[in-house]
Design a protein around this motif. Structure first.
Motif, PDB file in Angstrom:
ATOM      1  N   ILE A  17       0.782  -1.260   0.164  1.00  0.00           N
ATOM      2  CA  ILE A  17      -0.047  -0.071  -0.086  1.00  0.00           C
ATOM      3  C   ILE A  17       1.042   1.244  -0.020  1.00  0.00           C
ATOM      4  N   GLY A  18       2.145   1.203   0.546  1.00  0.00           N
ATOM      5  CA  GLY A  18       2.928   2.241   0.573  1.00  0.00           C
ATOM      6  C   GLY A  18       2.491   3.254   1.536  1.00  0.00           C
ATOM      7  N   ASN A  19       2.603   4.764   1.016  1.00  0.00           N
ATOM      8  CA  ASN A  19       2.485   5.794   1.774  1.00  0.00           C
ATOM      9  C   ASN A  19       0.925   6.249   1.335  1.00  0.00           C
ATOM     10  N   VAL A  20       0.202   5.800   0.146  1.00  0.00           N
ATOM     11  CA  VAL A  20      -1.064   6.123  -0.304  1.00  0.00           C
ATOM     12  C   VAL A  20      -2.138   6.057   0.712  1.00  0.00           C
ATOM     13  N   ALA A  21      -2.834   6.991   0.879  1.00  0.00           N
ATOM     14  CA  ALA A  21      -3.939   6.876   1.600  1.00  0.00           C
ATOM     15  C   ALA A  21      -5.070   6.344   1.003  1.00  0.00           C
ATOM     16  N   VAL A  22      -5.588   5.224   1.619  1.00  0.00           N
ATOM     17  CA  VAL A  22      -6.570   4.524   0.914  1.00  0.00           C
ATOM     18  C   VAL A  22      -7.725   4.211   2.033  1.00  0.00           C
ATOM     19  N   THR A  23      -8.962   3.898   1.368  1.00  0.00           N
ATOM     20  CA  THR A  23     -10.103   3.490   2.243  1.00  0.00           C
ATOM     21  C   THR A  23     -10.444   1.933   2.096  1.00  0.00           C
ATOM     22  N   PRO A  24      -9.928   1.033   2.634  1.00  0.00           N
ATOM     23  CA  PRO A  24     -10.173  -0.421   2.411  1.00  0.00           C
ATOM     24  C   PRO A  24     -11.562  -0.974   2.736  1.00  0.00           C
ATOM     25  N   VAL A  25     -12.162  -1.711   1.766  1.00  0.00           N
ATOM     26  CA  VAL A  25     -13.352  -2.387   2.114  1.00  0.00           C
ATOM     27  C   VAL A  25     -13.088  -3.815   1.805  1.00  0.00           C
ATOM     28  N   VAL A  26     -13.251  -4.890   2.644  1.00  0.00           N
ATOM     29  CA  VAL A  26     -13.212  -6.155   2.062  1.00  0.00           C
ATOM     30  C   VAL A  26     -14.545  -6.897   2.017  1.00  0.00           C
ATOM     31  N   LYS A  27     -14.875  -7.631   0.769  1.00  0.00           N
ATOM     32  CA  LYS A  27     -16.019  -8.286   0.653  1.00  0.00           C
ATOM     33  C   LYS A  27     -15.910  -9.816   0.546  1.00  0.00           C
ATOM     34  N   PHE A  28     -16.524 -10.484   1.401  1.00  0.00           N
ATOM     35  CA  PHE A  28     -16.736 -12.149   1.342  1.00  0.00           C
ATOM     36  C   PHE A  28     -17.924 -12.260   0.613  1.00  0.00           C
ATOM     37  N   GLY A  29     -17.461 -12.968  -0.607  1.00  0.00           N
ATOM     38  CA  GLY A  29     -18.596 -13.342  -1.473  1.00  0.00           C
ATOM     39  C   GLY A  29     -19.346 -12.122  -1.900  1.00  0.00           C
ATOM     40  N   THR A  30     -20.736 -11.697  -1.120  1.00  0.00           N
ATOM     41  CA  THR A  30     -21.580 -10.715  -1.632  1.00  0.00           C
ATOM     42  C   THR A  30     -21.684  -9.864  -0.399  1.00  0.00           C
ATOM     43  N   ASN A  31     -21.070 -10.490   0.647  1.00  0.00           N
ATOM     44  CA  ASN A  31     -21.281  -9.752   2.235  1.00  0.00           C
ATOM     45  C   ASN A  31     -19.958  -8.749   2.463  1.00  0.00           C
ATOM     46  N   LEU A  32     -20.112  -7.707   2.892  1.00  0.00           N
ATOM     47  CA  LEU A  32     -19.112  -6.808   3.267  1.00  0.00           C
ATOM     48  C   LEU A  32     -18.709  -6.986   4.773  1.00  0.00           C
ATOM     49  N   ALA A  33     -17.352  -7.273   4.637  1.00  0.00           N
ATOM     50  CA  ALA A  33     -16.704  -7.275   6.020  1.00  0.00           C
ATOM     51  C   ALA A  33     -16.915  -5.896   6.848  1.00  0.00           C
ATOM     52  N   SER A  34     -16.856  -6.061   8.301  1.00  0.00           N
ATOM     53  CA  SER A  34     -16.945  -5.061   9.038  1.00  0.00           C
ATOM     54  C   SER A  34     -15.497  -4.299   9.478  1.00  0.00           C
ATOM     55  N   ASN A  35     -15.594  -3.370   9.944  1.00  0.00           N
ATOM     56  CA  ASN A  35     -14.089  -2.699  10.421  1.00  0.00           C
ATOM     57  C   ASN A  35     -12.755  -2.760   9.562  1.00  0.00           C
ATOM     58  N   SER A  36     -12.958  -2.718   8.227  1.00  0.00           N
ATOM     59  CA  SER A  36     -11.741  -3.058   7.389  1.00  0.00           C
ATOM     60  C   SER A  36     -10.850  -1.742   7.728  1.00  0.00           C
ATOM     61  N   ARG A  37      -9.669  -2.057   7.990  1.00  0.00           N
ATOM     62  CA  ARG A  37      -8.596  -0.990   8.295  1.00  0.00           C
ATOM     63  C   ARG A  37      -7.394  -1.365   7.766  1.00  0.00           C
ATOM     64  N   VAL A  38      -6.388  -0.510   7.712  1.00  0.00           N
ATOM     65  CA  VAL A  38      -4.950  -0.641   7.253  1.00  0.00           C
ATOM     66  C   VAL A  38      -4.338  -1.062   8.682  1.00  0.00           C
ATOM     67  N   LEU A  39      -3.564  -2.117   8.539  1.00  0.00           N
ATOM     68  CA  LEU A  39      -2.779  -2.520   9.796  1.00  0.00           C
ATOM     69  C   LEU A  39      -1.498  -1.877   9.817  1.00  0.00           C
ATOM     70  N   ASP A  40      -0.857  -2.173   8.625  1.00  0.00           N
ATOM     71  CA  ASP A  40       0.551  -1.781   8.371  1.00  0.00           C
ATOM     72  C   ASP A  40       0.569  -1.475   6.957  1.00  0.00           C
ATOM     73  N   SER A  41       1.858  -1.371   6.267  1.00  0.00           N
ATOM     74  CA  SER A  41       2.204  -1.191   4.836  1.00  0.00           C
ATOM     75  C   SER A  41       1.720  -2.566   4.022  1.00  0.00           C
ATOM     76  N   ASN A  42       1.736  -3.658   4.738  1.00  0.00           N
ATOM     77  CA  ASN A  42       1.570  -4.712   4.064  1.00  0.00           C
ATOM     78  C   ASN A  42       0.329  -5.650   4.384  1.00  0.00           C
ATOM     79  N   SER A  43      -0.599  -5.093   5.403  1.00  0.00           N
ATOM     80  CA  SER A  43      -1.718  -5.647   6.227  1.00  0.00           C
ATOM     81  C   SER A  43      -2.974  -4.977   6.020  1.00  0.00           C
ATOM     82  N   ILE A  44      -3.923  -5.426   5.877  1.00  0.00           N
ATOM     83  CA  ILE A  44      -5.117  -5.033   6.064  1.00  0.00           C
ATOM     84  C   ILE A  44      -5.967  -6.167   7.014  1.00  0.00           C
ATOM     85  N   VAL A  45      -6.681  -5.640   8.003  1.00  0.00           N
ATOM     86  CA  VAL A  45      -7.744  -6.507   8.675  1.00  0.00           C
ATOM     87  C   VAL A  45      -9.129  -6.113   8.679  1.00  0.00           C
ATOM     88  N   CYS A  46      -9.812  -7.216   9.089  1.00  0.00           N
ATOM     89  CA  CYS A  46     -11.244  -6.676   9.079  1.00  0.00           C
ATOM     90  C   CYS A  46     -11.863  -7.916   9.869  1.00  0.00           C
TER      91      CYS A  46
END
Length: 362
Positions: free
Chosen positions: A1-30
């Motif tokens: 992801i680097g230093n680019v500001a992003v707004t992550p959203v993760v989707k499982f099949g057709t359902n959206l995950a909650s609380n998606s966020r950037v953990l570090d430059s290599n990880s997103i959690v949800c």
């Protein structure tokens, strides 16, 4: 992801995950959403612009029923010992992260045997009751069940002697790695015995029963509820019996001129040690290592045996293997007769009724 500001959203099949966020430059959690419908596996999609555009991650997310556990076998184990425990329950899957968790002590890899059985090898280091649960993915956990960890049982280090009398009565000393627990029992075939006398902190004695066949010694630390094979075998020896002693006289104060004595008995073994025991008033006067001659005879070197009082003594044989002492036979201690003079020293040939005066000592 680097230093680019992003707004992550993760989707499982057709359902959206909650609380998606950037953990570090290599990880997103949800937080994964609940399963929708009957699908057990769904594709994962990721959006970096707030959910406007999604692209597939080429990974499947797998849903499974939460595991539950119903029984642990055994219910109690020893501390400081490697033990296999079996956990029974439901909804077990052979996932790579399947583990058994022993409270706050340790997490160990689990072997999933079936959807209702898991095996774990554990090495507990503390004493007490801990709560055990399983996890299949390293995150979600089952319910908990208690597991008792007891102080490790003492180990049998030595048994002496391992050869005992066939007629019973041999006192056997057992040495443990630590103090014996209350409720310690020894078992030989159908015979069970409690410790008879405690010696120091970690040894005790018991009296062996009669027997004939070699028997493995078992030990219990829980009043006989379970026994452990010590892998030590007691062997029963026939009673030690002697029949005769030759000569049957010791000479006292004789400058070391007593003879070897020969003892006849029953079934002497060629490679075992035997000792001649000279006893008086139930006390050992001397113990002399014997020399094997054949299965019915041994000899003892008594040439330098010093005995000062004329009296009757007993001679017995002690067998080193089981420390059994045979019956005792009488032997007499007496001064040696000394001839001082003979008068006359010459007599007429063919003389009849010629008296001779003999003077001597003792």
């Amino acid at each position: 992801i680097g230093n680019v500001a992003v707004t992550p959203v993760v989707k499982f099949g057709t359902n959206l995950a909650s609380n998606s966020r950037v953990l570090d430059s290599n990880s997103i959690v949800c937080n994964a959403p609940s399963r929708d419908g009957d699908f057990s596996s769904v594709p994962i999609y990721l959006s970096l612009n707030g959910g406007v555009d999604f692209f597939p991650l080429n990974h499947q997310f797998h849903y499974y029923e939460k595991p539950s556990i119903t029984k642990i076998v055994p219910l109690a184990i020893e501390a400081e010992e490697i033990v296999e425990i079996i956990i029974y329950g439901n909804n077990f899957l052979p996932l790579i992260d399947a583990s058994c968790v022993l409270g706050s002590l340790s997490t160990v890899r689990a072997e999933v045997i079936s959807d209702t059985e898991i095996r774990c090898i554990v090495l507990p280091t503390v004493v007490g009751v801990i709560m055990v649960f399983v996890t299949l993915n390293g995150v979600d956990i089952s319910n908990e069940l208690p597991l008792a960890i007891r102080d490790s049982a003492p180990i049998v280090l030595a048994v002496e002697p391992v050869f005992v009398s066939a007629s019973g009565g041999t006192v056997v000393t057992v040495t443990l790695s630590k103090s014996a627990r209350p409720g310690t029992l020894i078992k030989l075939s159908n015979f069970t015995a409690e410790p008879q006398e405690h010696i120091g902190n970690s040894s005790f004695t018991f009296t062996a029963p009669s027997g004939s066949e070699p028997t493995h010694m078992l030990i219990s630390h829980n009043q006989g509820h379970s026994f452990v094979d010590t892998m030590i075998e007691l062997q029963f020896l026939p009673d030690l019996v002697i029949y005769s002693v030759r000569p049957s006289v010791f000479f006292i104060n004789d400058g070391g001129r007593n003879e070897d004595i020969e003892i006849s008995g029953r079934k002497f073994e060629p490679h075992w040690r035997y000792y001649c025991i000279i006893v008086s008033n139930d006390e050992d006067v001397a113990e002399i290592e014997a020399v094997y001659r054949n299965e019915t005879s041994i000899t003892c070197n008594c040439k330098w045996l010093s005995i000062s009082r004329p009296q009757n003594y007993g001679v017995a044989v002690r067998r080193e293997k089981d420390r059994q002492t045979s019956n005792a036979l009488d032997i007499i201690a007496t001064p040696r007769i000394t001839l001082l003079s003979l008068n006359p020293s010459f007599v007429v040939e063919d003389s009849v009724n010629q008296y001779v005066s003999i003077k001597g000592k003792n």
